[in-house]
Design an enzyme around this catalytic site. Structure first.
Site, PDB file in Angstrom:
ATOM      1  N   ARG A 150       0.852  -1.181   0.000  1.00 33.95           N
ATOM      2  CA  ARG A 150       0.000   0.000   0.000  1.00 33.95           C
ATOM      3  C   ARG A 150       0.884   1.226   0.000  1.00 33.95           C
ATOM      4  O   ARG A 150       1.756   1.365   0.865  1.00 33.95           O
ATOM      5  CB  ARG A 150      -0.925   0.010   1.230  1.00 33.95           C
ATOM      6  CG  ARG A 150      -1.923   1.157   1.248  1.00 33.95           C
ATOM      7  CD  ARG A 150      -2.731   1.153   2.533  1.00 33.95           C
ATOM      8  NE  ARG A 150      -3.713   2.234   2.540  1.00 33.95           N
ATOM      9  CZ  ARG A 150      -4.979   2.105   2.179  1.00 33.95           C
ATOM     10  NH1 ARG A 150      -5.425   0.922   1.793  1.00 33.95           N
ATOM     11  NH2 ARG A 150      -5.798   3.125   2.198  1.00 33.95           N
ATOM     12  N   VAL A 179      -1.295  -1.525  -3.977  1.00 36.07           N
ATOM     13  CA  VAL A 179      -0.452  -2.010  -5.066  1.00 36.07           C
ATOM     14  C   VAL A 179      -0.682  -3.504  -5.235  1.00 36.07           C
ATOM     15  O   VAL A 179      -0.633  -4.262  -4.261  1.00 36.07           O
ATOM     16  CB  VAL A 179       1.030  -1.715  -4.795  1.00 36.07           C
ATOM     17  CG1 VAL A 179       1.896  -2.213  -5.951  1.00 36.07           C
ATOM     18  CG2 VAL A 179       1.250  -0.218  -4.587  1.00 36.07           C
ATOM     19  N   ASP A 202       7.520  13.142  -1.480  1.00 31.69           N
ATOM     20  CA  ASP A 202       7.262  12.185  -0.399  1.00 31.69           C
ATOM     21  C   ASP A 202       8.398  11.165  -0.327  1.00 31.69           C
ATOM     22  O   ASP A 202       8.165   9.959  -0.366  1.00 31.69           O
ATOM     23  CB  ASP A 202       5.919  11.487  -0.611  1.00 31.69           C
ATOM     24  CG  ASP A 202       5.407  10.808   0.659  1.00 31.69           C
ATOM     25  OD1 ASP A 202       5.686  11.314   1.763  1.00 31.69           O
ATOM     26  OD2 ASP A 202       4.720   9.776   0.555  1.00 31.69           O
ATOM     27  N   GLY A 229      -2.624   4.532  -2.674  1.00 30.38           N
ATOM     28  CA  GLY A 229      -3.556   3.420  -2.797  1.00 30.38           C
ATOM     29  C   GLY A 229      -2.896   2.066  -2.649  1.00 30.38           C
ATOM     30  O   GLY A 229      -1.766   1.948  -2.174  1.00 30.38           O
ATOM     31  N   ALA A 283       1.269   5.701  -0.785  1.00 23.93           N
ATOM     32  CA  ALA A 283       0.629   6.920  -0.319  1.00 23.93           C
ATOM     33  C   ALA A 283      -0.702   7.161  -1.012  1.00 23.93           C
ATOM     34  O   ALA A 283      -1.583   7.815  -0.462  1.00 23.93           O
ATOM     35  CB  ALA A 283       1.559   8.115  -0.555  1.00 23.93           C
TER      36      ALA A 283
END
Length: 437
Positions: free
Chosen positions: A20, A26, A138, A24, A22
């Site tokens: 998961r 995977v 990020d 959603g 940032a």
């Protein structure tokens, strides 16, 4: 709700959830058209301020356009973007890997050389992204993937912003992971390339120390305030990476190196070379006081000026030896210093200051040990020493080498630093003396 076995966009067969990010969930999936394994990132509702499907799709399309511009061996490649039932999906390179977060959870903090190696790889990808006008926004241990052969790749440009494209976050939303934000972003300013540099420094700090430089806090607002104030804990395990790390973590954006420079310095540490390379640009002096009580690398002035006490000879006084007048028939020699040291006050704040001491081998041969001593002004106390071993007898202070910085080649330098707390606001810096140990 997307399930295992579902076919996305008539092409990508979802096989299993693998993580998961940032933005959603995977999935590992199979591209049935090309017969290859891919990663499919499913953008979840609520990952943009407005949950309307149209905005989500626009955001994902923008993300795909940004990420697809970047082709680099240390960045995860984006192949395609798809949409199904109002949900966008990003199709990416699939890597048998695990996040740096998981590696640290299993193995604990990593050695400085290994961190420098991984950092140089990630910096090289981010430098390429910056050259293309792309911010990551990020950079965190969770977005650094470590492959099975030990290489690092930066993933999840889901919060990227290409120069010239408007942001979709709006509404005063702070974008990024709070513990790894730069102080200026936490303070509400628009992120820029120096923000990625700081976040890379925070990520490397975490790999070395086992926790982010600003700690962790369930109260995200309190954490953001701490980040904005620059309340960082001085690193203790950074060894030869200290100077580079503290440059990346400078509070003022203009004092940080750019990402290409960060890559060069990290690669130098990884290869056992001096971190500040010949031809490396000097960092600019700040225009105002830095909030961050940190030591910095050689050649940087803080708060408009650096106060220094210099002079240091093996067994000599705090003056350079002067040759006596020559005597006919006799040869005259002048004692050369074995090592030199420079005591600098690089930053001040009420009740304390940040000190950096540079140690230089003044011999033509290598130096295998050193000790720097000085007399502290009355009422001064030392805290958070890094890169040295402290011994103190009253006001007389001695700092000697650690294993990793004991040997200096001819002309070579190292640094150590500490926080000095005082009741009288400081004063003239003491003169340090350097001796071989």
């Amino acid at each position: 709700m997307t399930r295992e076995g579902e076919l996305v966009a008539g092409r990508y067969r979802l096989e299993r959830k693998v993580g998961r990010g940032a933005m959603g969930v995977v999935w590992q999936a199979r591209d049935e058209r090309l017969g290859r394994t891919v990663a499919v990132k499913q953008l979840l509702p609520g990952t943009v301020p407005d949950d309307a499907p149209f905005r989500s799709i626009v955001r994902a399309m923008r993300e795909a356009r940004v990420a697809a511009k970047l082709k680099h061996p240390h960045a995860v490649t984006v192949y395609d973007v798809a949409e199904q039932d109002g949900t966008p999906f990003l199709i990416m390179e699939f890597l048998p890997s695990r996040p740096l977060t998981d590696l640290l959870a299993d193995e604990g903090p990593l050695p400085a050389g290994r961190v420098a190696e991984l950092g140089a790889q990630i910096a090289s990808a981010l430098a390429a992204a910056h050259a293309d006008g792309i911010l990551h926004r990020d950079v965190t241990p969770n977005n650094v993937l470590i492959t099975e052969d030990g290489r690092a790749k930066i993933a999840d440009f889901g919060l990227s912003h290409a120069a010239g494209e408007g942001t979709m976050t709006g509404g005063g939303l702070v974008v990024g992971t709070p513990a790894f934000l730069s102080p200026e972003v936490a303070d509400g300013e628009e992120p820029g390339y120096p923000s990625d540099v700081f976040s890379l420094g925070s990520t490397l700090y975490t790999a070395l120390e086992g926790a982010p430089p600003f700690g962790t806090d369930g109260n995200q607002i309190a954490l953001l305030k701490r980040v904005a104030r620059g309340e960082i804990t001085a690193p203790r395990n950074s060894g030869p990476l200290t100077d580079v790390l503290l440059r990346l973590l400078r509070h003022t954006p203009g004092e940080r190196p750019d990402m290409a420079e960060a890559e060069r310095m990290l690669a130098a540490v990884a290869e056992g070379r001096p971190a500040v390379l010949a031809g490396t640009k000097r960092l600019p002096a700040p225009t105002g006081r830095s909030k961050l009580p940190l030591a910095i690398g050689a050649g940087v002035a803080v708060a408009g000026a650096v106060l220094a006490g210099i002079l240091l000879f093996d067994g000599g006084p705090a003056e350079k030896p002067v040759a006596a007048p020559p005597v006919p028939g006799q040869s005259t020699t002048v004692e050369r210093p074995v090592c030199e040291a420079r005591y600098e006050v690089t930053n001040r704040w009420p009740g304390g200051s940040e000190i950096r001491v540079s140690v230089r081998n003044a011999k033509d041969t290598r130096l295998t040990g050193w000790e720097v001593s000085w007399t502290m002004p009355p009422g001064t106390r030392i805290a958070n020493l890094w890169n040295g071993s402290l011994a103190q007898d009253g006001d007389r202070v001695r700092v000697s080498e650690l294993d990793w910085n004991a040997v200096l080649p001819a002309g070579g330098t190292t640094t150590f630093g500490f926080i000095a707390t005082t009741d009288d606001g400081g004063g003239t810096p003491p003169v340090a003396e350097c001796r071989s140990s």
